[in-house]
Enzyme design. Structure first.
Site, PDB file in Angstrom:
ATOM      1  CB  THR A  42      14.488 -19.350  -2.987  1.00  0.00           C
ATOM      2  OG1 THR A  42      13.553 -20.437  -3.080  1.00  0.00           O
ATOM      3  CG2 THR A  42      13.737 -18.037  -3.087  1.00  0.00           C
ATOM      4  N   GLY A  43      16.315 -21.727  -4.743  1.00  0.00           N
ATOM      5  CA  GLY A  43      17.061 -22.971  -4.544  1.00  0.00           C
ATOM      6  C   GLY A  43      18.410 -22.930  -5.245  1.00  0.00           C
ATOM      7  CG  ASP A  63       7.903 -19.975 -13.172  1.00  0.00           C
ATOM      8  OD1 ASP A  63       7.107 -20.490 -12.363  1.00  0.00           O
ATOM      9  OD2 ASP A  63       8.035 -18.733 -13.300  1.00  0.00           O
ATOM     10  CB  VAL A  64       5.699 -25.170 -11.042  1.00  0.00           C
ATOM     11  CG1 VAL A  64       6.801 -26.214 -11.101  1.00  0.00           C
ATOM     12  CG2 VAL A  64       5.711 -24.394  -9.737  1.00  0.00           C
ATOM     13  CB  SER A  82       6.458 -21.803  -2.073  1.00  0.00           C
ATOM     14  OG  SER A  82       6.203 -20.558  -1.429  1.00  0.00           O
ATOM     15  CG  ASN A 106       0.179 -24.670 -13.840  1.00  0.00           C
ATOM     16  OD1 ASN A 106      -0.891 -24.697 -14.438  1.00  0.00           O
ATOM     17  ND2 ASN A 106       1.028 -23.655 -13.942  1.00  0.00           N
ATOM     18  CE1 TYR A 152       5.698 -19.555   2.190  1.00  0.00           C
ATOM     19  CE2 TYR A 152       5.142 -19.184   4.495  1.00  0.00           C
ATOM     20  CZ  TYR A 152       5.677 -19.990   3.505  1.00  0.00           C
ATOM     21  OH  TYR A 152       6.179 -21.232   3.824  1.00  0.00           O
ATOM     22  CE  LYS A 156       3.635 -22.453   0.923  1.00  0.00           C
ATOM     23  NZ  LYS A 156       4.083 -23.636   0.163  1.00  0.00           N
ATOM     24  NE  ARG A 193      14.205 -20.473   5.803  1.00  0.00           N
ATOM     25  CZ  ARG A 193      13.683 -21.441   5.033  1.00  0.00           C
ATOM     26  NH1 ARG A 193      12.525 -21.965   5.348  1.00  0.00           N
ATOM     27  NH2 ARG A 193      14.297 -21.880   3.959  1.00  0.00           N
TER      28      ARG A 193
HETATM   29  P1  NAD Z   1      13.527 -23.141  -0.354  1.00  0.00           P
HETATM   30  O1  NAD Z   1      13.434 -21.714  -0.758  1.00  0.00           O
HETATM   31  O2  NAD Z   1      14.841 -23.677   0.072  1.00  0.00           O
HETATM   32  O3  NAD Z   1      12.971 -24.087  -1.510  1.00  0.00           O
HETATM   33  C1  NAD Z   1      11.912 -23.720  -2.365  1.00  0.00           C
HETATM   34  C2  NAD Z   1      12.261 -24.194  -3.770  1.00  0.00           C
HETATM   35  O4  NAD Z   1      11.177 -23.867  -4.662  1.00  0.00           O
HETATM   36  C3  NAD Z   1      13.504 -23.503  -4.339  1.00  0.00           C
HETATM   37  O5  NAD Z   1      14.396 -24.459  -4.874  1.00  0.00           O
HETATM   38  C4  NAD Z   1      12.945 -22.588  -5.426  1.00  0.00           C
HETATM   39  O6  NAD Z   1      13.867 -22.330  -6.448  1.00  0.00           O
HETATM   40  C5  NAD Z   1      11.718 -23.377  -5.874  1.00  0.00           C
HETATM   41  N1  NAD Z   1      10.692 -22.552  -6.526  1.00  0.00           N
HETATM   42  C6  NAD Z   1      10.078 -21.445  -6.033  1.00  0.00           C
HETATM   43  N2  NAD Z   1       9.202 -20.958  -6.937  1.00  0.00           N
HETATM   44  C7  NAD Z   1       9.267 -21.794  -8.011  1.00  0.00           C
HETATM   45  C8  NAD Z   1       8.585 -21.821  -9.264  1.00  0.00           C
HETATM   46  N3  NAD Z   1       7.683 -20.893  -9.595  1.00  0.00           N
HETATM   47  N4  NAD Z   1       8.866 -22.820 -10.128  1.00  0.00           N
HETATM   48  C9  NAD Z   1       9.783 -23.777  -9.812  1.00  0.00           C
HETATM   49  N5  NAD Z   1      10.457 -23.797  -8.639  1.00  0.00           N
HETATM   50  C10 NAD Z   1      10.189 -22.809  -7.757  1.00  0.00           C
HETATM   51  O7  NAD Z   1      12.436 -23.351   0.813  1.00  0.00           O
HETATM   52  P2  NAD Z   1      12.180 -24.604   1.756  1.00  0.00           P
HETATM   53  O8  NAD Z   1      12.463 -24.198   3.148  1.00  0.00           O
HETATM   54  O9  NAD Z   1      12.819 -25.812   1.210  1.00  0.00           O
HETATM   55  O10 NAD Z   1      10.587 -24.743   1.628  1.00  0.00           O
HETATM   56  C11 NAD Z   1      10.012 -25.708   0.762  1.00  0.00           C
HETATM   57  C12 NAD Z   1       8.495 -25.714   0.939  1.00  0.00           C
HETATM   58  O11 NAD Z   1       8.152 -25.994   2.292  1.00  0.00           O
HETATM   59  C13 NAD Z   1       7.840 -24.382   0.584  1.00  0.00           C
HETATM   60  O12 NAD Z   1       6.629 -24.630  -0.091  1.00  0.00           O
HETATM   61  C14 NAD Z   1       7.574 -23.767   1.945  1.00  0.00           C
HETATM   62  O13 NAD Z   1       6.459 -22.901   1.912  1.00  0.00           O
HETATM   63  C15 NAD Z   1       7.310 -24.983   2.812  1.00  0.00           C
HETATM   64  N6  NAD Z   1       7.633 -24.708   4.228  1.00  0.00           N
HETATM   65  C16 NAD Z   1       8.920 -24.688   4.679  1.00  0.00           C
HETATM   66  C17 NAD Z   1       9.174 -24.427   6.021  1.00  0.00           C
HETATM   67  C18 NAD Z   1      10.575 -24.470   6.609  1.00  0.00           C
HETATM   68  O14 NAD Z   1      10.740 -24.326   7.824  1.00  0.00           O
HETATM   69  N7  NAD Z   1      11.616 -24.691   5.816  1.00  0.00           N
HETATM   70  C19 NAD Z   1       8.117 -24.151   6.900  1.00  0.00           C
HETATM   71  C20 NAD Z   1       6.837 -24.141   6.391  1.00  0.00           C
HETATM   72  C21 NAD Z   1       6.584 -24.445   5.056  1.00  0.00           C
HETATM   73  N1  UDP Z   2      14.413 -13.485  13.974  1.00  0.00           N
HETATM   74  C1  UDP Z   2      15.320 -12.775  14.717  1.00  0.00           C
HETATM   75  N2  UDP Z   2      16.509 -12.438  14.147  1.00  0.00           N
HETATM   76  C2  UDP Z   2      16.866 -12.798  12.883  1.00  0.00           C
HETATM   77  C3  UDP Z   2      15.942 -13.552  12.126  1.00  0.00           C
HETATM   78  C4  UDP Z   2      14.714 -13.880  12.701  1.00  0.00           C
HETATM   79  O1  UDP Z   2      15.049 -12.433  15.883  1.00  0.00           O
HETATM   80  O2  UDP Z   2      17.978 -12.440  12.432  1.00  0.00           O
HETATM   81  C5  UDP Z   2      13.123 -13.851  14.577  1.00  0.00           C
HETATM   82  C6  UDP Z   2      11.907 -13.480  13.738  1.00  0.00           C
HETATM   83  O3  UDP Z   2      11.492 -12.155  14.006  1.00  0.00           O
HETATM   84  C7  UDP Z   2      10.901 -14.513  14.195  1.00  0.00           C
HETATM   85  C8  UDP Z   2      11.756 -15.738  14.531  1.00  0.00           C
HETATM   86  O4  UDP Z   2      13.084 -15.261  14.689  1.00  0.00           O
HETATM   87  O5  UDP Z   2      10.244 -14.082  15.356  1.00  0.00           O
HETATM   88  C9  UDP Z   2      11.757 -16.808  13.440  1.00  0.00           C
HETATM   89  O6  UDP Z   2      12.045 -16.168  12.227  1.00  0.00           O
HETATM   90  P1  UDP Z   2      12.261 -16.961  10.871  1.00  0.00           P
HETATM   91  O7  UDP Z   2      12.557 -15.948   9.819  1.00  0.00           O
HETATM   92  O8  UDP Z   2      13.253 -18.045  11.070  1.00  0.00           O
HETATM   93  O9  UDP Z   2      10.874 -17.685  10.559  1.00  0.00           O
HETATM   94  P2  UDP Z   2       9.331 -17.358  10.849  1.00  0.00           P
HETATM   95  O10 UDP Z   2       8.957 -18.335  11.893  1.00  0.00           O
HETATM   96  O11 UDP Z   2       9.149 -15.960  11.328  1.00  0.00           O
HETATM   97  O12 UDP Z   2       8.704 -17.614   9.535  1.00  0.00           O
END
Ligand code: NAD
Ligand code: UDP
Length: 316
Positions: A42-43, A63-64, A82, A106, A152, A156, A193
């Site tokens: 996803t990155g 891949d971790v 993730s 891992n 998810y 976690k 999102r």
């Molecule tokens: P993101 O999708 O932008 O980044 C996740 C990264 O992990 C990507 O680069 C993806 O390629 C890599 N990845 C996934 N599976 C992999 C694997 N098996 N091996 C190697 N790389 C792998 O998401 P993000 O928003 O940057 O989130 C990063 C972390 O923070 C995640 O663990 C997520 O659960 C946590 N998190 C994020 C938010 C948020 O608001 N962004 C909220 C809560 C938790």
């Molecule tokens: N949401 C929405 N329209 C969109 C995307 C998300 O109304 O196009 C809502 C979603 O149902 C949730 C909130 O916005 O209630 C935040 O969603 P997001 O996917 O950003 O993260 P979440 O907090 O649900 O993991």
């Protein structure tokens, strides 16, 4: 990058993602050498391209969920890999479960082998559709294990349990951050999102897709605040989960209206069905972070969202 450097050495799994790439920048500016491990599921390489010439930065495509090999000394392992957006983990249910379970195992194994300090990027989703509000770290959550978000949330929750077990049984120095909704530059335009969705819809004069009646709430934290809180947590001596997020809460409908005020657009609000198990409320209680880390968000919503809109304008 030299392995005999006196600089601290950090491994960041998921470092090509939104948060991992900001963390990598923060660590480099704090004087660390950084090794990012990512499989780009996803990155994106674009999130790291500005570091291509940096001698303190190294990238390993891997891949971790498979055994992680890193040569030499490591001081810190930051486990961020993730899928994180609901669209991503709905499309990738089994990779999400695997990275939360096998990937965490891992990454913990790597940290144990290197006698490194370990930090797990966990989530407010461990609280599920919460029955207490705001959410404190002592709340055990309300998660549907077999619903669409269960892949998810349960991954976690397992990852947290595994991290605590390594702390308790192997005496490892571990940290767990529960991250609440975070936003800022480098989010993918189409990761689904709500922040990138509404901003990109407004910039292209498409209707803003409000799921349900828009009365569900979220609390949005700007990325630099989040990264600062996580850095402080890693450097602390605290082993139980810590919420990091911005307590300013708003309904999704209010958020949509704010975006319509800030971006000149012909977009309107359009109501769509609410996804299954979508949490009705979410707001972090950050008393623990304030007390233990002396941390407080600094960037207010107006400033953070303006910076994020500018970023998305350059990407459309
Ligand atoms: P993101 O999708 O932008 O980044 C996740 C990264 O992990 C990507 O680069 C993806 O390629 C890599 N990845 C996934 N599976 C992999 C694997 N098996 N091996 C190697 N790389 C792998 O998401 P993000 O928003 O940057 O989130 C990063 C972390 O923070 C995640 O663990 C997520 O659960 C946590 N998190 C994020 C938010 C948020 O608001 N962004 C909220 C809560 C938790
Ligand atoms: N949401 C929405 N329209 C969109 C995307 C998300 O109304 O196009 C809502 C979603 O149902 C949730 C909130 O916005 O209630 C935040 O969603 P997001 O996917 O950003 O993260 P979440 O907090 O649900 O993991």
């Amino acid at each position: 990058m030299t392995q005999k450097s006196s600089r601290p050495i950090s491994v960041v799994t998921g470092g090509a993602g939104f948060l991992g790439s900001h963390l990598t920048d923060r660590l480099l500016s704090a004087g660390h050498d950084v090794i990012v491990i990512d499989n780009f599921i996803t990155g994106s390489p674009q999130n790291l391209e500005h570091l291509a010439e940096n001698i303190h930065f190294k990238f390993i495509r891997h891949d971790v969920t498979e055994y992680i090999f890193v040569p030499g000394h490591v001081d810190y392992v930051w486990h961020f890999a993730s899928p994180a957006s609901p669209i991503d983990y709905l499309e990738l249910p089994i990779p999400t479960l695997k990275v939360g379970s096998l990937g965490t195992h891992n990454a913990l194994g790597l940290a144990r082998e290197k006698q490194a300090t370990f930090l797990l990027a966990s989530t407010s989703e461990t609280y599920g559709d919460p029955l207490i509000h705001p959410q404190t770290e002592d709340y055990w959550g309300n998660v549907n294990p077999v619903g669409p978000r269960g892949v998810y949330d349960e991954a976690k929750r397992f990852a947290e349990a595994m991290t605590m077990a390594y702390h308790t049984f192997h005496g490892m120095n571990t940290k767990i951050v529960r991250i609440f909704n975070t936003y800022g530059p480098r989010m993918r335009l189409r990761d689904g999102r709500v922040v990138p969705a509404f901003i990109s819809q407004a910039l292209t004069n498409q209707p803003l897709t409000i799921f349900g009646d828009g009365s569900q709430t979220r609390s949005f934290c700007y990325v630099s605040d989040l990264i600062e809180g996580i850095y402080r947590l890693m450097m602390s001596q605290y082993h139980y989960p810590v919420n990091i997020g911005n307590p300013r809460e708003m309904t999704i409908q209010e958020f949509g209206k704010e975006i319509l005020k800030l971006i000149p657009t012909s977009s309107t609000l359009e109501f769509k069905p609410l996804p299954v198990d979508d949490p009705k409320v979410r707001q972090p209680d950050i008393t623990r972070a304030r007390t233990i880390l002396d941390w407080e968000p600094q960037v207010d919503f107006e400033e953070g969202i303006a910076r994020t809109i500018d970023y998305f304008k350059s990407k459309i």
